[in-house]
Every structure is written in C-alpha cells, then in structure tokens.
Design a protein around this motif. Structure first.
Motif, PDB file in Angstrom:
ATOM      1  N   ASN A 358       0.775  -1.208  -0.001  1.00 26.69           N
ATOM      2  CA  ASN A 358      -0.069   0.039   0.178  1.00 26.69           C
ATOM      3  C   ASN A 358       0.835   1.131   0.005  1.00 26.69           C
ATOM      4  O   ASN A 358       1.872   1.233   0.394  1.00 26.69           O
ATOM      5  CB  ASN A 358      -1.117  -0.107   1.162  1.00 26.69           C
ATOM      6  N   GLN A 359       0.142   2.391  -0.401  1.00 23.86           N
ATOM      7  CA  GLN A 359       0.870   3.547  -0.497  1.00 23.86           C
ATOM      8  C   GLN A 359       0.170   4.692   0.633  1.00 23.86           C
ATOM      9  O   GLN A 359      -1.281   4.577   0.484  1.00 23.86           O
ATOM     10  CB  GLN A 359       1.145   4.172  -1.784  1.00 23.86           C
ATOM     11  N   THR A 360       0.836   5.243   1.502  1.00 20.45           N
ATOM     12  CA  THR A 360      -0.003   6.293   2.356  1.00 20.45           C
ATOM     13  C   THR A 360      -0.572   7.270   1.748  1.00 20.45           C
ATOM     14  O   THR A 360      -0.223   8.056   0.808  1.00 20.45           O
ATOM     15  CB  THR A 360       1.146   6.915   3.342  1.00 20.45           C
ATOM     16  N   LEU A 361      -1.894   7.632   2.078  1.00 15.08           N
ATOM     17  CA  LEU A 361      -2.703   8.634   1.714  1.00 15.08           C
ATOM     18  C   LEU A 361      -2.999   9.748   2.915  1.00 15.08           C
ATOM     19  O   LEU A 361      -3.065  10.861   2.525  1.00 15.08           O
ATOM     20  CB  LEU A 361      -4.150   8.307   1.115  1.00 15.08           C
ATOM     21  N   ALA A 362      -2.829   9.241   4.160  1.00 13.63           N
ATOM     22  CA  ALA A 362      -2.783  10.285   5.105  1.00 13.63           C
ATOM     23  C   ALA A 362      -2.398   9.543   6.437  1.00 13.63           C
ATOM     24  O   ALA A 362      -2.486   8.266   6.512  1.00 13.63           O
ATOM     25  CB  ALA A 362      -4.427  10.513   5.440  1.00 13.63           C
ATOM     26  N   SER A 363      -1.991  10.159   7.323  1.00 10.41           N
ATOM     27  CA  SER A 363      -1.394   9.731   8.485  1.00 10.41           C
ATOM     28  C   SER A 363      -1.090  10.506   9.575  1.00 10.41           C
ATOM     29  O   SER A 363      -1.203  11.730   9.493  1.00 10.41           O
ATOM     30  CB  SER A 363       0.201   9.186   8.262  1.00 10.41           C
ATOM     31  N   ILE A 364      -1.386  10.012  10.924  1.00 15.75           N
ATOM     32  CA  ILE A 364      -1.566  11.043  12.081  1.00 15.75           C
ATOM     33  C   ILE A 364      -1.022   9.845  13.260  1.00 15.75           C
ATOM     34  O   ILE A 364      -1.256   8.810  13.417  1.00 15.75           O
ATOM     35  CB  ILE A 364      -2.785  11.572  12.554  1.00 15.75           C
ATOM     36  N   THR A 365      -0.305  10.369  14.505  1.00 22.03           N
ATOM     37  CA  THR A 365      -0.095   9.579  15.591  1.00 22.03           C
ATOM     38  C   THR A 365      -1.145   9.933  16.661  1.00 22.03           C
ATOM     39  O   THR A 365      -1.870  11.097  16.614  1.00 22.03           O
ATOM     40  CB  THR A 365       1.369  10.002  16.142  1.00 22.03           C
ATOM     41  N   PHE A 366      -1.343   9.044  17.595  1.00 22.49           N
ATOM     42  CA  PHE A 366      -2.281   9.260  18.662  1.00 22.49           C
ATOM     43  C   PHE A 366      -1.941  10.549  19.344  1.00 22.49           C
ATOM     44  O   PHE A 366      -2.839  11.089  19.833  1.00 22.49           O
ATOM     45  CB  PHE A 366      -2.387   8.067  19.428  1.00 22.49           C
ATOM     46  N   GLN A 367      -0.599  10.708  19.617  1.00 22.39           N
ATOM     47  CA  GLN A 367      -0.198  11.881  20.339  1.00 22.39           C
ATOM     48  C   GLN A 367      -0.907  13.066  19.839  1.00 22.39           C
ATOM     49  O   GLN A 367      -1.544  14.105  20.297  1.00 22.39           O
ATOM     50  CB  GLN A 367       1.250  12.148  20.506  1.00 22.39           C
ATOM     51  N   ASN A 368      -0.759  13.280  18.427  1.00 22.89           N
ATOM     52  CA  ASN A 368      -1.295  14.355  17.658  1.00 22.89           C
ATOM     53  C   ASN A 368      -2.589  14.373  17.611  1.00 22.89           C
ATOM     54  O   ASN A 368      -3.161  15.589  17.663  1.00 22.89           O
ATOM     55  CB  ASN A 368      -0.544  14.614  16.379  1.00 22.89           C
ATOM     56  N   TYR A 369      -3.379  13.339  17.497  1.00 22.04           N
ATOM     57  CA  TYR A 369      -4.704  13.194  17.347  1.00 22.04           C
ATOM     58  C   TYR A 369      -5.136  13.757  18.547  1.00 22.04           C
ATOM     59  O   TYR A 369      -6.424  14.580  18.615  1.00 22.04           O
ATOM     60  CB  TYR A 369      -5.382  11.856  16.900  1.00 22.04           C
ATOM     61  N   PHE A 370      -5.073  13.105  19.833  1.00 28.07           N
ATOM     62  CA  PHE A 370      -5.551  13.537  20.887  1.00 28.07           C
ATOM     63  C   PHE A 370      -5.367  15.050  21.555  1.00 28.07           C
ATOM     64  O   PHE A 370      -5.981  15.563  22.155  1.00 28.07           O
ATOM     65  CB  PHE A 370      -5.472  12.371  22.096  1.00 28.07           C
ATOM     66  N   ARG A 371      -4.300  15.263  20.909  1.00 33.30           N
ATOM     67  CA  ARG A 371      -3.956  16.905  21.494  1.00 33.30           C
ATOM     68  C   ARG A 371      -4.779  17.877  20.684  1.00 33.30           C
ATOM     69  O   ARG A 371      -4.623  19.044  20.917  1.00 33.30           O
ATOM     70  CB  ARG A 371      -2.458  17.178  21.300  1.00 33.30           C
ATOM     71  N   LEU A 372      -5.473  17.420  19.483  1.00 30.45           N
ATOM     72  CA  LEU A 372      -6.599  18.227  19.131  1.00 30.45           C
ATOM     73  C   LEU A 372      -7.935  18.578  19.976  1.00 30.45           C
ATOM     74  O   LEU A 372      -8.418  19.695  19.711  1.00 30.45           O
ATOM     75  CB  LEU A 372      -7.145  17.627  17.636  1.00 30.45           C
ATOM     76  N   TYR A 373      -7.817  17.818  20.975  1.00 29.38           N
ATOM     77  CA  TYR A 373      -9.094  18.182  21.987  1.00 29.38           C
ATOM     78  C   TYR A 373      -8.655  19.297  22.888  1.00 29.38           C
ATOM     79  O   TYR A 373      -7.777  19.313  23.394  1.00 29.38           O
ATOM     80  CB  TYR A 373      -9.724  16.930  22.663  1.00 29.38           C
ATOM     81  N   PRO A 374      -9.581  20.378  22.757  1.00 28.61           N
ATOM     82  CA  PRO A 374      -9.015  21.425  23.775  1.00 28.61           C
ATOM     83  C   PRO A 374      -9.221  20.902  25.105  1.00 28.61           C
ATOM     84  O   PRO A 374      -8.533  21.652  26.095  1.00 28.61           O
ATOM     85  CB  PRO A 374     -10.360  22.465  23.612  1.00 28.61           C
ATOM     86  N   LYS A 375      -9.890  20.059  25.458  1.00 32.35           N
ATOM     87  CA  LYS A 375      -9.950  19.379  26.849  1.00 32.35           C
ATOM     88  C   LYS A 375      -9.736  17.765  26.801  1.00 32.35           C
ATOM     89  O   LYS A 375     -10.751  17.259  26.224  1.00 32.35           O
ATOM     90  CB  LYS A 375     -11.123  19.787  27.700  1.00 32.35           C
ATOM     91  N   LEU A 376      -9.020  17.060  27.540  1.00 31.15           N
ATOM     92  CA  LEU A 376      -8.883  15.935  27.300  1.00 31.15           C
ATOM     93  C   LEU A 376      -8.528  15.317  28.727  1.00 31.15           C
ATOM     94  O   LEU A 376      -7.877  15.818  29.555  1.00 31.15           O
ATOM     95  CB  LEU A 376      -7.457  15.627  26.714  1.00 31.15           C
ATOM     96  N   SER A 377      -9.013  14.122  29.136  1.00 33.22           N
ATOM     97  CA  SER A 377      -8.822  13.453  30.433  1.00 33.22           C
ATOM     98  C   SER A 377      -8.809  11.909  30.347  1.00 33.22           C
ATOM     99  O   SER A 377      -9.205  11.499  29.117  1.00 33.22           O
ATOM    100  CB  SER A 377      -9.698  14.042  31.166  1.00 33.22           C
ATOM    101  N   GLY A 378      -8.459  11.278  31.263  1.00 31.72           N
ATOM    102  CA  GLY A 378      -8.449   9.852  31.059  1.00 31.72           C
ATOM    103  C   GLY A 378      -8.663   9.069  32.505  1.00 31.72           C
ATOM    104  O   GLY A 378      -8.452   9.625  33.502  1.00 31.72           O
ATOM    105  N   MET A 379      -8.743   7.760  32.148  1.00 26.59           N
ATOM    106  CA  MET A 379      -8.865   6.965  33.530  1.00 26.59           C
ATOM    107  C   MET A 379      -8.317   5.766  33.103  1.00 26.59           C
ATOM    108  O   MET A 379      -8.335   4.874  32.109  1.00 26.59           O
ATOM    109  CB  MET A 379     -10.066   6.656  34.170  1.00 26.59           C
TER     110      MET A 379
END
Length: 905
Positions: A358-379
C-alpha cells in the motif's frame, strides 16, 4: 531530606489535590435528599434547567455539584447503582482535564458518567474513547440508559458503519468509540471533497478509558490510511524461498533481540547474492547496486519475518490471513498490517495469499490526534508509573484516587527458577492446590504460545479450565465475567483494558444476558433474580477459599502490565492473592537481565526444582523493566518530535483544504496560482539585473507552451528595444487571462467554477500524498547526518520545510497547467464525482515502533479529456515518447507528468 519533611508537613501533591476535591463532596451529598424526593419527570427536567443556566452565562464548574447529584440519583433509579464518594472525586478529576488512576473494580465506567453529563450540557459533544468495539457497544448501551433518561442522545462508533451512521453518532451529545475509529474518521474526513460529507464535528472534550493503553502503548506508531500500489506478491514469494534456505545457517545473519533488528553478515550477503542469481532474480551487477535496491529491501524484510517474528507470539494465521497480535493486550488486531512490506514477507513465509503493498494517503499519531481536543482526560488502574510521560507529552496530571474499601489482597514475593520447565511445574502445582480448596485462579501469560503451553500442561493433569487469548477473542467478556466462580481456572494473555470485572462468584448480569439475549425487560429481570441468588452462594464459597488468586507466569516488559494483572484480584475489599513466577529463560531476564545471573545463582547453590527469592534478583528485574520502559518512552518521544514537523504541515494542509471546500468558488485562488506560476517562470528565465543576452527566452517560450498551452512569440518580444522582465510577464499574464476567459465562456461560468474546485482539491491531494512519500524517504536516511556532526532533527525540519514549499509550487504548476489545457467532452455530464479510493486503515507494527509511511502518487480521476500531447509524439508509438517535454503530461495517458512517469530518470 527537605522533600521528606515537606511531604510530612504538607502532604504530597496528590494528597493536596484530593483534599481540595474532597471539600466539594459534601456539597453533592447535601443535595441527595431533595433530588431523591423528585419525580422522574422533575429529575429529567433538570437537564433543560442546567442548559438554560449555561445559556445565561453560568459556567460548568458552578453547575458541578447539582449536575453530579442529578447523575447519581438518575443512576440509582435507572441502573441500580449509586456513586461512592471516591467516585465523585474521580469525576471531578476527569472534569478538570486530568487522569484519574482508580484501581480495578472501582467502577470507572460509572465514574465517567459524571463529567460526561456535565460537559455534554454544552451541546458540543463528548467523546468517550475505549480500547475495543465490545466495550464501546457495551458502555454505550449500559450507560446510554442513564443518558437517555436525562434527555441526552448517545451514539457509538464501531467498525463497519457507513458515513450516514457515523455522522448521526457524532451529532449525538455523547459518542462512544475506539481510539482507532476516531482517528481514522479524522483522517478520512480530511480526504472528503464536500463539507457535508464529513462526519466529525469540532473537537470539544474526550475521556479516554484505559488511558495508559491508548496514549502510551499504542502511541508508538501512527495511524495510516493507504491505497493499493503495484502488485509485487510474486517477488515476495520467490525471495522467501531463498531466505528460508539461507536462515537455516545462523552464521549468515546477526540478530539483536533487544533492538529487534536482523542483518546479513558478509558471508550471508555473498550467499544470498549467489542464491538470487541462481533463482534468476539478480541478473546484473551485485546485490547492493542502485538498480537492485528493491531486491535488497525484499530480502531484508523477509529476513526480519523469519528471524524476529514468531507465529502465535507476534501474529496468528487465520482464514488465509496473517493477523497481528497486540503485544500489550494479547488481542487480534483485525485490519491492521505491518508496514513497509513486512506484512507481505510474513504472508509469503506462512504461505497465505500475499496482499498488494500500500501507499500512504494520510497519517497521524495518537499523540497529535488527541492533542486536537481542547480538553482531554483519562482513567485507568495503572498510570502512576508513566506520570512523567503523560505530563511531558499530553500536559496531563495523574491523580491517584483512593479505593472505596481498603485493598485486602496479599501480594507474595516473586519466585525465580533456573529453567522454564521447573517454573511451569511449580505454577501447575499451585493452580491444583488453589482449585482443590475452591479458590478461583487467573493465570496470566505474555503470549498465545505461553498460554497454550499452560493449557496443554493443565489438560495433561486433567484440570478443567478456560483459555482467553486472541484465538478465543469473541468469548472474552463471558470468560472473564465468570472467572471468579469457585475453583474456576482461567488462562489469559495480557489483561490490559479488558473492561469486564472479575467478580467473586460470577457475574449475575452477564448470566442473565446470556440466557435471555437482552439487557432489560421482565424476562431479563426474572433471570437476573434467579442468578443473583446462585451467585451469592458461590461468592461466599470463593471468599472463604481466599478470593481470586492471580498467578503470573512471567514478568512483562512494563511494570504497568504486571500491575494490571495483579489488580484484577482484591476488588472492592474482596480477599485475594497474587504470586509471580520467573525463570532465567524468560525473555525479559534473558534479553535485558544480566548475563552473569545464571552463573551467580548456581554459585549461590540454586538446585534443580528450587526457587530463589532474593532482593538482588528483584532489583535486577525492576532495573530491566525500567530499562525497557525508558527505551519505549524514547521511541515514542522520538516519533513525536519528527511527527510534530509533519503535524504543523498537516494542520496547514487540512485547514487550507477545508477553506477551499467552504468557499463558494475558488476562481480567485486559481487566478492567483496562475499569476504566481507565470511569475516563477519569468523569474527563472530572466534573473534580476541580468542583461538581455543572458535571458533564457527560448526556454521561457517552451515553458509557456508546455505549462500554459500558449504559443507566444517570447523570443521576438525579447528583441524589442527597451523591453524588460515586467513587460514580458504582463504580456504572458494578459494572454493567459484572455485564453482562460475564452475557455470559461465556452464551458460555461457555472460549470467552470465546479471544475475549478474539484480539480483544485484532487491535485492538492495528489501533491500532498507525494509529499508524504518524500518526507518518509527523508526520515529514513536522516539519522546518518549525525555522522557528519549535524543534528538529524534540525536537518529534518529544514529539509521538510523546503519540501513543503516545493510541494506548494508543484501544486500551483499542476493546477494552472491542467486548467489552461482543459477540454470537456461534448455533451459531457456535469463533473465532478469524488475519485473512488480503495483504502486500507492500518496502525502498523506496535512492537517495532516504526513510523513506516509508504508512498506513491494518487492522481485525479480521469474525468477530463486528456490534454494534447507534445508535437511529434504519437501516444501509440512508444519510440516517439522521448520527445515529450519533462513537464508535459505523459503520452501513456496516466495523467502524470512525463518526468514522473515514463520519463523518470
């Protein structure tokens, strides 16, 4: 010393945070009697009241006590569950955008309802992120009853939904889904051609369940959306036959298990070269000549597949497919593929169908995806060991929430044996003893292979048991839910993120659901009442026998995974015990422990069948685990540093793309691109302050013909007295404007606007994907710059910026060239449908921690008449193609420039 004194006087940071939050709990509790007196309708009316107060300017923090008390009362009525005080504190931590560490069995799913309800009142949507589809569906159905009671809508995003279903789920007040689905939807949205086709709305607030599993373990590799490229499956199979014979001799390669690398030795290179020649795959030159680079790549990936990846440990073979096993959770990762040809090499090794690369059309890491949220929390139950990483990467603070009832579990010291066979003998003996007295056992293993070894040993002894690994993924919740029955023996691979508590005596709700196939209604209630009595009796027997006994057959690379396994026992004050067994043959001890450890233990007098419990051994083990954790943290940090460079560009590209889609028309943008393209052409041919005899007017005339499709007498203009660069540019611009205006009038202004927008987006996608490939090639070799005393990261930033500018210039050229040469077929239907893409969603190779972006060129769909070929070129006669100018369309009809297609050097 001063730090210890300060902690004694003022408490730790965690103590101070808990004290502050604890002060708000009485406010919530004080509201309980008044809310309990309300009718269902009055309680449901609270949602509208809160929303009205928010509209008048009140903030969420002011509403918190009343909103939490409302959810607690609604949960008591709808779910039969009442939030404990410590659960209220957990909810406050999540609302503040932090991580709540709560032990297993403390009811994290219920805790999440508090901040979810409060933040959903804004109407901007709340995302609850889980680790698998089962938990997303279960939690959305289970907690959805509570939200619906309070007037909130709930959606769930799982694999297999179409765009309409996804859009409806994202439009809900509360949306459950897996991290992969959320990430892939973001990438897919930014490949759409119309705003109304996008499914996600603006990011607002996310709660990540099992936050350590998602933001730490799975963050070592990016999500990748890719499309098919050339089929080279036959080459993989032929190379596999060669490498299979080669690796029979271990002197032909060097293997480093610690770094997960395998390389050919000098002898191996010579032998593989000879074997490839005999097989007819290496026809000229030696293996490492430039034109054989593809063959070298295939050999290297096949070597890795044979010596670094083991069946039933790293992957399983099922339904003619190689399916990856997640090293952290032991689950099958359907749909994910190793990158860069490694998966194809494994398919060739296992003689299953080799899928195209396959050849890449789009890519993102989880770090940069979840930093898109203005507010993030976890448990999660285990975050403290990774608190530094959460703070550094995500700016998330970890708060440890105390248990509702003190933990009564007894944790024994590890037992270390010399050999694996002695260790397993001791494990089976302990399982038999516990089962005989009616104590339920949970036996933790690190891989399918190890779980099946224990399975075979237990069968040999005639001990009944259940096996939970990737092969029995579908029965996961059922097996785990009943693992607490007296005398039950359950073998499980890594316990991260199972999401189903092991309750002593069994799970009455699960038994009732299995019997009736429903989760509510009179039939379900009758079955539940019957099973509750049965479970209570079994629970008393299990408690009397000592509670759940967790037996670890090996230590994991990460202390966190061991703690997750241990934490399954002793929930809500139940009795329990844990005991880990190790041997010097375990991977962790063998690869990361001291080489002298075995000899040292023999000198200490360790005999066959004997175990040793010694602080020195435990220290060495902890040191080994810390070493691996640090290495993995470095891998993730390094990935993020490089991805941040791409992320800045990704944000710019996606924002620009969205702006194009939002604009009613892009005529002015296209005109500006045309002017910039002409200015670049003229500037290159007529440098500043150059004499007329230094001008490359012949080259400029040819470029105008190739790119703009205009036959202008530029050479004649240059001979005119007093003409300068500005006049030449203005004449070309005027001719181009006139030509384009005539074309637009001929096609029709409305249709032209549609064509412009569609083509602009398609070409934007094409150059962006080619740019991803260029960045990947740059990334792969950039580390070598360190040998020249240059910082690879700074070099990458500098060159990536230059590539980005080159990409924008290439886009302007392509858009201008295609639109200037555009010819619609007579009576053509109105364009432009979205190009059809066959896409593959991947989260490649978590175990290897590679960025692994593949590449290639995605071209616009051939909806337009092909532009005219250069003079003297016959598309049906390949011998004439070499007369094609480098920037002209290739005569083969691919739509690519000649220099990118048959004219590639």
């Amino acid at each position: 010393m001063f730090a210890r004194i300060a902690r004694a006087l003022f408490g730790t940071t965690n103590d101070r945070a808990l004290k502050r939050l604890q002060a708000r709990v009485p406010e919530v509790n004080a509201l309980e009697p008044s809310l309990a007196a309300l009718s269902d309708e009055a309680l449901q009316g609270k949602t509208a009241e809160f929303r009205a107060r928010l509209a008048k300017g009140e903030d969420l923090d002011a509403l918190l006590p009343e909103a939490f008390a409302t959810v607690r009362e609604a949960a008591r009525r709808v779910l039969g569950l009442r939030h404990f005080d410590v659960q209220l504190i957990g909810g406050m931590v999540l609302h503040e955008g932090k991580i709540a560490e709560m032990k297993t069995g403390e009811g994290k799913t219920l805790v999440g309802t508090l901040p979810v309800y409060l933040n959903a009142l804004t109407g901007k949507g709340v995302h609850v992120v889980t680790v698998n589809d089962y938990l997303a569906k279960r939690d959305s159905e289970w907690m959805g009853r509570l939200y619906r009671f309070l007037g909130l809508s709930t959606g769930v995003i799982v694999h297999g939904l179409n765009d309409e279903e996804r859009r409806a789920a994202y439009a809900a007040d509360v949306t459950y889904g897996t991290n992969n689905e959320f990430g892939f939807d973001y990438l897919r949205d930014n490949m759409k051609y119309r705003l109304e086709e996008m499914v996600q709305r603006d990011f607002n607030y996310a709660i990540v369940d099992e936050v350590d599993s998602i933001l730490i373990d799975e963050a070592r590799t990016p999500l990748i959306i890719s499309g098919p490229s050339e089929d080279s499956s036959d080459l993989y199979r032929r190379v596999d036959e060669v490498v299979k014979r080669l690796v029979e001799d271990t002197t032909t390669f060097d293997k480093d298990e610690k770094q997960r690398t395998a390389n050919l030795t000098d002898d191996g290179s010579e032998r593989v070269e000879q074997m490839l020649r005999e097989a007819g795959m290496l026809e000229e030159g030696n293996l490492y000549d430039f034109h054989n680079v593809t063959l070298v790549h295939h050999v290297n990936q096949s070597l890795r597949a044979h010596v670094l990846f083991a069946r039933d440990v790293d992957y399983i073979v099922r339904d003619d497919k190689v399916v990856i096993i997640d090293e952290f959770t032991g689950r099958m990762m359907e749909g994910r593929r190793y990158s860069d040809g490694l998966h194809q090499a494994l398919e060739a090794k296992e003689h299953v169908t080799v899928q195209p690369e396959n050849q890449t059309l789009a890519s993102i890491t989880f770090q940069n995806y979840f930093r898109l949220y203005p507010k993030l929390s976890g448990m999660t139950g285990t975050a403290a060991t990774e608190a530094d990483e959460f703070a550094e990467i995500y700016k998330l603070e970890v708060v440890e929430i105390p248990t509702n009832v003190p933990v009564a579990r007894k944790d024994s010291d590890d037992e270390v044996y010399r050999s694996a066979s002695e260790k397993y003998e001791a494990v089976i003996k302990l399982i038999d003893e516990a089962r005989t007295r009616g104590q339920p056992c949970l036996v933790g293993t690190t891989s399918i292979e190890k779980s099946e070894l224990i399975d075979a040993l237990l069968k040999k002894r005639g001990i009944p048991h259940n096996v939970l690994n990737a092969r029995y993924h579908e029965q996961e919740a059922t097996i785990i839910a009943q693992a607490g029955r007296p005398g039950a023996v359950t073998i499980a691979t890594n316990m991260a993120g199972r999401g189903t508590d092991i309750q002593l005596g069994g799970n009455a709700e699960m038994l009732a659901r299995q019997e009736t196939g429903a989760s509510e209604g009179p039939e379900y209630e009758a079955a539940l009442a019957r099973h509750k009595a049965e479970v209570e009796e079994a629970r008393a027997k299990a408690k009397a026998a000592g509670g759940l006994f967790v037996i670890g057959t090996e230590r994991h690379e990460s202390r966190r995974i061991d703690n997750q396994l241990r934490g399954r026992s002793g929930r809500q004050g139940d009795p329990g015990a844990s005991h880990f067994f190790l041997s010097l043959e375990d991977d962790l001890m063998r690869i990361f422990g001291s080489d002298r450890m075995g000899g040292m233990l023999q000198k200490l007098g360790l005999k066959d069948g004997e175990a040793i419990v010694h602080p020195w051994i435990n220290k060495a083990l902890e040191k080994a685990q810390k070493k691996v954790e640090a290495r993995n943290f470095d891998t993730r940090k390094n990935l993020l540093k490089y991805d941040d460079v791409m992320n800045d560009q990704r944000r710019e590209v996606y924002a620009q793309r969205r702006a194009f889609m939002q604009a009613p028309e892009v005529a002015e943008t296209v005109a500006e691109m045309r002017r910039e393209c002409i200015e670049a052409m003229v500037s290159a041919a007529i440098p500043e302050n150059a004499y007329p005899e230094q001008w490359d007017v012949a080259g400029l005339e040819e470029k105008v013909r190739d790119q703009l499709g205009l036959d202008l007498p530029v050479v004649a203009w240059a001979k005119e007295e007093g003409i300068d660069e500005t006049q030449v540019r203005e004449r070309i611009e005027a001719a181009a404007e006139q030509h384009y205006a005539a074309k637009a009038a001929n096609i029709g202004p409305d249709l032209m606007r549609v064509v412009e927008k569609s083509l602009l987006l398609q070409i934007f996608d094409a150059v962006w994907k080619e740019h991803l490939l260029a960045l990947d090639h740059l990334r792969q070799g950039i580390g070598l710059r360190a040998y020249g005393q240059r910082d690879p990261l700074n070099e990458y930033k500098s060159e990536a910026f230059a590539l980005f500018n080159a990409m924008l210039a290439d886009m302007r050229e392509r858009v201008t060239s295609v639109l200037m040469r555009l010819e619609l077929q007579p009576n053509a239907p109105p364009p432009m449908p979205e190009p059809v893409r066959v896409m593959d969603m991947r989260h490649p190779e978590p175990a290897m921690g590679e960025m692994a972006l593949a590449g290639g060129g995605f071209e616009p769909a051939p909806l337009l008449a092909p532009p005219p070929v250069a003079e003297g070129v016959n598309p049906s006669d390949q011998a004439t193609w070499d007369r094609t100018p480098r920037n002209s369309p290739c005569p083969c009809g691919s739509g690519k420039k000649y220099k990118h297609c048959h004219g590639r050097v």
